[in-house]
Motif scaffolding. Structure first.
Motif, PDB file in Angstrom:
ATOM      1  N   UNK A 277      -7.246   9.107 -15.240  1.00 21.74           N
ATOM      2  CA  UNK A 277      -8.603   8.883 -15.556  1.00 21.74           C
ATOM      3  C   UNK A 277      -9.499   7.819 -15.986  1.00 21.74           C
ATOM      4  N   UNK A 278      -9.144   8.373 -17.829  1.00 24.25           N
ATOM      5  CA  UNK A 278      -8.580   6.704 -18.308  1.00 24.25           C
ATOM      6  C   UNK A 278      -8.343   5.994 -17.936  1.00 24.25           C
ATOM      7  N   UNK A 279      -6.798   6.001 -17.749  1.00 19.16           N
ATOM      8  CA  UNK A 279      -6.065   4.790 -17.460  1.00 19.16           C
ATOM      9  C   UNK A 279      -6.692   4.313 -15.945  1.00 19.16           C
ATOM     10  N   UNK A 280      -7.100   4.695 -15.160  1.00 20.48           N
ATOM     11  CA  UNK A 280      -7.613   3.768 -14.019  1.00 20.48           C
ATOM     12  C   UNK A 280      -8.689   3.342 -14.348  1.00 20.48           C
ATOM     13  N   UNK A 281      -9.856   3.705 -15.449  1.00 25.45           N
ATOM     14  CA  UNK A 281     -10.314   3.040 -16.124  1.00 25.45           C
ATOM     15  C   UNK A 281      -9.857   1.510 -16.615  1.00 25.45           C
ATOM     16  N   UNK A 282      -8.998   2.357 -17.309  1.00 25.70           N
ATOM     17  CA  UNK A 282      -8.634   1.005 -18.185  1.00 25.70           C
ATOM     18  C   UNK A 282      -8.063  -0.473 -17.248  1.00 25.70           C
ATOM     19  N   UNK A 283      -7.364   0.325 -16.699  1.00 27.29           N
ATOM     20  CA  UNK A 283      -7.306  -0.626 -15.375  1.00 27.29           C
ATOM     21  C   UNK A 283      -7.947  -1.546 -14.597  1.00 27.29           C
ATOM     22  N   UNK A 284      -8.992  -0.991 -14.005  1.00 30.05           N
ATOM     23  CA  UNK A 284     -10.106  -1.348 -13.815  1.00 30.05           C
ATOM     24  C   UNK A 284     -10.523  -3.051 -14.288  1.00 30.05           C
ATOM     25  N   UNK A 285     -11.662  -1.947 -15.630  1.00 32.95           N
ATOM     26  CA  UNK A 285     -11.843  -2.990 -16.804  1.00 32.95           C
ATOM     27  C   UNK A 285     -10.731  -4.045 -17.164  1.00 32.95           C
ATOM     28  N   UNK A 286     -10.053  -3.908 -17.221  1.00 32.53           N
ATOM     29  CA  UNK A 286      -9.249  -5.327 -17.243  1.00 32.53           C
ATOM     30  C   UNK A 286      -8.879  -6.076 -16.389  1.00 32.53           C
ATOM     31  N   UNK A 287      -8.845  -5.715 -14.726  1.00 32.89           N
ATOM     32  CA  UNK A 287      -8.487  -7.117 -13.589  1.00 32.89           C
ATOM     33  C   UNK A 287     -10.582  -7.411 -13.336  1.00 32.89           C
ATOM     34  N   UNK A 288     -11.713  -6.339 -13.726  1.00 35.91           N
ATOM     35  CA  UNK A 288     -12.722  -7.597 -14.233  1.00 35.91           C
ATOM     36  C   UNK A 288     -12.390  -8.537 -14.827  1.00 35.91           C
ATOM     37  N   UNK A 289     -11.834  -7.948 -16.005  1.00 36.59           N
ATOM     38  CA  UNK A 289     -12.049  -9.230 -17.442  1.00 36.59           C
ATOM     39  C   UNK A 289     -10.948 -10.281 -16.711  1.00 36.59           C
ATOM     40  N   UNK A 290     -10.071 -10.387 -16.828  1.00 35.37           N
ATOM     41  CA  UNK A 290      -8.803 -11.392 -15.718  1.00 35.37           C
ATOM     42  C   UNK A 290      -9.722 -12.072 -14.930  1.00 35.37           C
ATOM     43  N   UNK A 291     -10.926 -11.114 -13.934  1.00 34.46           N
ATOM     44  CA  UNK A 291     -10.779 -12.294 -13.051  1.00 34.46           C
ATOM     45  C   UNK A 291     -13.019 -13.401 -13.367  1.00 34.46           C
ATOM     46  N   UNK A 292     -13.380 -12.450 -14.248  1.00 31.22           N
ATOM     47  CA  UNK A 292     -14.231 -12.842 -15.458  1.00 31.22           C
ATOM     48  C   UNK A 292     -14.361 -15.059 -15.154  1.00 31.22           C
TER      49      UNK A 292
END
Length: 292
Positions: A277-292
């Motif tokens: 679950x933590x890995x999934x959250x981390x990936x989602x956060x990284x993707x949101x930052x990379x497109x921000x």
């Protein structure tokens, strides 16, 4: 005249790195992920396509690299708002103080902080595995009360409402309440549960846990689930968000906290292994930052 920060106030190591973090001014990105656990730094950096800088000292461990061509720094803070006081002030110094002149730089560099953490839910319907984005935070710790601009960045209407609804004990530090940066909420937190987070100044008594030391005011924790402000209710406990939000606003930065719920205090439930679950959250956060 621009203030000069004396050597006792801004401590710089012989290699030109800042005192605790051991990072140098050119080694941080504008987007910074904060985590409590130093071991989580390597987990997040494992998603990077390249790693450029690394620093380690005590509980503070940092790696700067790139994810989808976006420069990102990840820093471990350890536990507690006292550590956030160190990390936020030193990261701001790296961004906005010229170490050679010891004066504030002419152009302000705005940093964007995303704290990725774990948390305990207060509301019975927030099952372990849920993710909460902190729309507001209430600090039990009192740290922001030491800073001059405290009232300018705090939600005093929420403070007053919280004190009244809980019959806040006068012997406790004055609580302070701060709102998340809305642009980061829109970028990263929109898909998560939004609520009011409590930043406690301890893991046991300040969060209503009672082992052999009895609680002085157990009724406070009975009242918390019913506290509300506007359309928001108190959702969870953690230990860093209040100082992060408050100092970020005072220093002119942006901050958001997203937490994986790993325990429910009302239901007395806990996730033993939350690594996927933590890995999934981390990936989602990284993707949101990379497109921000």
């Amino acid at each position: 005249m621009n203030k000069v920060f004396e050597s006792s106030e801004l401590i710089v190591n012989p290699d030109n790195s800042v005192f605790h973090l051991h990072l140098k001014p050119h080694e941080i990105a504008d987007d910074i992920i904060l985590v409590g656990d130093p071991q989580r730094v390597n987990l997040i950096a494992s998603f990077f396509q390249e790693k450029n800088y690394k620093a380690s000292n005590r509980e503070f461990y940092a790696i700067t690299g790139k994810f989808n061509d976006k420069p990102i720094t990840v820093v471990s803070t350890g536990i507690g708002t006292d550590n956030i006081d160190i990390v936020l002030n030193e990261l701001d110094a790296l961004a906005n103080i010229d170490f050679s002149t010891r004066q504030t730089k002419k152009e302000h560099r705005k940093l964007r902080f995303i704290r990725v953490g774990t948390s305990g839910a207060i509301q019975p319907d927030l099952k372990p595995g849920s993710i909460v984005a902190s729309q507001y935070v209430i600090g039990f710790d009192g740290l922001l009360n030491f800073y001059k601009k405290r009232n300018q960045v705090c939600q005093t209407d929420l403070e007053n409402s919280f004190v009244k609804q809980t019959s806040w004990p006068e012997v406790f530090p004055a609580p302070y309440c701060v709102q998340a940066d809305q642009s980061l909420m829109n970028r990263t937190g929109n898909d998560y549960i939004k609520g009011i987070t409590i930043s406690a100044n301890g893991f046991y008594g300040p969060q209503g846990r009672e082992l052999r030391a009895e609680l002085a005011y157990p009724d406070l924790f009975v009242k918390l689930p019913s506290v509300s402000f506007k359309e928001f209710r108190i959702t969870n406990f953690e230990m860093e968000c209040s100082a992060l939000y408050g100092l970020s606003k005072i220093l002119g930065h942006k901050a958001l906290t997203v937490c994986l719920i790993i325990a429910n205090r009302s239901l007395k439930t806990y996730i033993g292994d939350y690594s996927k679950l933590m890995k999934s959250l981390i990936k989602d956060v990284l993707i949101s930052i990379s497109y921000g």
